[in-house]
Design an enzyme around this catalytic site. Structure first.
Site, mmCIF file in Angstrom:
data_model
loop_
_atom_site.group_PDB
_atom_site.id
_atom_site.type_symbol
_atom_site.label_atom_id
_atom_site.label_comp_id
_atom_site.label_asym_id
_atom_site.label_seq_id
_atom_site.Cartn_x
_atom_site.Cartn_y
_atom_site.Cartn_z
ATOM 1 N N GLY A 12 0.775 -1.232 0.000
ATOM 2 C CA GLY A 12 0.000 0.000 0.000
ATOM 3 C C GLY A 12 0.805 1.280 0.000
ATOM 4 O O GLY A 12 0.375 2.286 0.585
ATOM 5 N N THR A 13 1.961 1.300 -0.674
ATOM 6 C CA THR A 13 2.745 2.537 -0.698
ATOM 7 C C THR A 13 2.028 3.634 -1.478
ATOM 8 O O THR A 13 2.070 4.810 -1.088
ATOM 9 C CB THR A 13 4.142 2.299 -1.301
ATOM 10 O OG1 THR A 13 4.014 1.691 -2.589
ATOM 11 C CG2 THR A 13 4.977 1.402 -0.389
ATOM 12 N N ASN A 14 1.356 3.290 -2.561
ATOM 13 C CA ASN A 14 0.604 4.303 -3.292
ATOM 14 C C ASN A 14 -0.627 4.750 -2.513
ATOM 15 O O ASN A 14 -1.025 5.914 -2.584
ATOM 16 C CB ASN A 14 0.207 3.789 -4.680
ATOM 17 C CG ASN A 14 1.337 3.948 -5.692
ATOM 18 O OD1 ASN A 14 1.906 5.019 -5.824
ATOM 19 N ND2 ASN A 14 1.655 2.879 -6.387
ATOM 20 N N ARG A 67 -14.503 -13.036 -12.844
ATOM 21 C CA ARG A 67 -15.797 -12.416 -13.133
ATOM 22 C C ARG A 67 -16.668 -12.376 -11.885
ATOM 23 O O ARG A 67 -17.325 -11.362 -11.594
ATOM 24 C CB ARG A 67 -16.501 -13.167 -14.269
ATOM 25 C CG ARG A 67 -17.731 -12.449 -14.822
ATOM 26 C CD ARG A 67 -18.288 -13.179 -16.041
ATOM 27 N NE ARG A 67 -17.291 -13.287 -17.092
ATOM 28 C CZ ARG A 67 -16.998 -12.316 -17.955
ATOM 29 N NH1 ARG A 67 -17.638 -11.159 -17.891
ATOM 30 N NH2 ARG A 67 -16.104 -12.505 -18.895
ATOM 31 N N MET A 91 -3.793 -6.532 -7.580
ATOM 32 C CA MET A 91 -3.159 -7.562 -8.406
ATOM 33 C C MET A 91 -4.131 -8.526 -9.080
ATOM 34 O O MET A 91 -3.705 -9.472 -9.718
ATOM 35 C CB MET A 91 -2.158 -8.362 -7.563
ATOM 36 C CG MET A 91 -1.053 -7.511 -6.963
ATOM 37 S SD MET A 91 -0.162 -6.528 -8.190
ATOM 38 C CE MET A 91 0.677 -7.829 -9.085
ATOM 39 N N LEU A 94 -9.521 -7.463 -13.291
ATOM 40 C CA LEU A 94 -10.968 -7.281 -13.239
ATOM 41 C C LEU A 94 -11.566 -7.456 -14.630
ATOM 42 O O LEU A 94 -10.940 -7.125 -15.634
ATOM 43 C CB LEU A 94 -11.293 -5.891 -12.690
ATOM 44 C CG LEU A 94 -10.775 -5.628 -11.266
ATOM 45 C CD1 LEU A 94 -10.917 -4.158 -10.910
ATOM 46 C CD2 LEU A 94 -11.485 -6.507 -10.262
ATOM 47 N N ASN A 108 -5.672 3.891 -12.744
ATOM 48 C CA ASN A 108 -4.622 2.931 -12.408
ATOM 49 C C ASN A 108 -3.261 3.612 -12.564
ATOM 50 O O ASN A 108 -3.090 4.483 -13.422
ATOM 51 C CB ASN A 108 -4.683 1.710 -13.334
ATOM 52 C CG ASN A 108 -3.633 0.672 -12.978
ATOM 53 O OD1 ASN A 108 -3.518 0.256 -11.831
ATOM 54 N ND2 ASN A 108 -2.856 0.242 -13.959
ATOM 55 N N HIS A 110 0.672 2.778 -13.417
ATOM 56 C CA HIS A 110 1.535 1.737 -13.996
ATOM 57 C C HIS A 110 2.983 2.222 -13.945
ATOM 58 O O HIS A 110 3.264 3.366 -14.325
ATOM 59 C CB HIS A 110 1.130 1.442 -15.434
ATOM 60 C CG HIS A 110 1.917 0.327 -16.055
ATOM 61 N ND1 HIS A 110 1.684 -0.998 -15.737
ATOM 62 C CD2 HIS A 110 2.939 0.339 -16.938
ATOM 63 C CE1 HIS A 110 2.541 -1.755 -16.416
ATOM 64 N NE2 HIS A 110 3.308 -0.971 -17.147
#
Length: 209
Positions: A12-14, A67, A91, A94, A108, A110
């Site tokens: 959870g660094t972001n 799903r 991770m 979806l 998101n 990246h």
């Protein structure tokens, strides 16, 4: 005030970067209302608890398919009245039901300059290993809207850093996190919450205040 859900799977660094930015008043017209983890053991849940943010677990192991997990996640997000979904080290892939439920409302981060080193299999340290193996002189991070194509949605923000001769994947990863990811993601979230992002095809325009 837009209600934000941050989806996590690990450290959870972001997420912490978003929490810190929120504490500094940098996320305008938005508030982190929930942190949802795909793993009950994610340290990100502890970060949420310390910040007083409700945490939830939708464990991918409890569902027979991506799903089915996506459907459960969409239901939870709707129950929580979420307007913006942020993938911060989430991770689990979806399915398209998520994009249909939140069109141009899923961000998101990246760890590369998309379209380089993106798509299936490009996550975590793998991205930086590929960048170093290719010999690029610049790498960085990209915030983009999520589309049905993996890492293929419209680009919101990008920032580059120099790749140095002695870089290892771990060293490059840390530089990109500190200099790019932790700055770009809160900025993009704040722009969304201020209704300053306009999507025109593949182009995202940042509107004046």
């Amino acid at each position: 005030m837009k209600r934000i859900a941050v989806l996590v799977s690990g450290g959870g660094t972001n997420l912490q970067a978003l929490i810190d930015a929120q504490g500094r008043g940098e996320i305008i017209n938005g508030s982190i209302a929930a942190v949802i983890s795909s793993s009950p053991d994610a340290y990100a849940l502890e970060r949420a608890e310390k910040a007083g943010i409700p945490g939830y677990v939708i464990d991918w192991r409890d569902y027979p398919s991506n799903r089915a997990m996506t459907a459960a996640l969409v239901d939870k997000l709707r129950q929580l009245d979420i307007q913006l979904v942020v993938l911060a080290g989430f991770m689990t892939i979806l399915t398209e039901e998520m994009v249909r439920a939140f069109p141009n409302a899923i961000l998101n981060i990246h760890p590369a300059l998309i379209p380089s080193f993106a798509g299936p299999g490009c996550y975590g340290l793998h991205v930086h290993e590929k960048a170093l193996a290719y010999g690029v002189k610049l790498s960085g991070a990209t915030v983009h809207f999520v589309s049905p194509e993996c890492d293929g949605g419209p680009i919101v923000l990008q920032k580059a850093v120099e790749v140095l001769p002695d870089d290892t994947p771990e060293v490059l990863q840390r530089r990109i996190m500190e200099q790019c990811e932790w700055k770009l993601l809160p900025q993009a979230v704040s722009l969304f919450c201020q209704d300053r992002l306009s999507v025109e095809g593949r182009t995202v325009r940042i509107l004046d205040k």
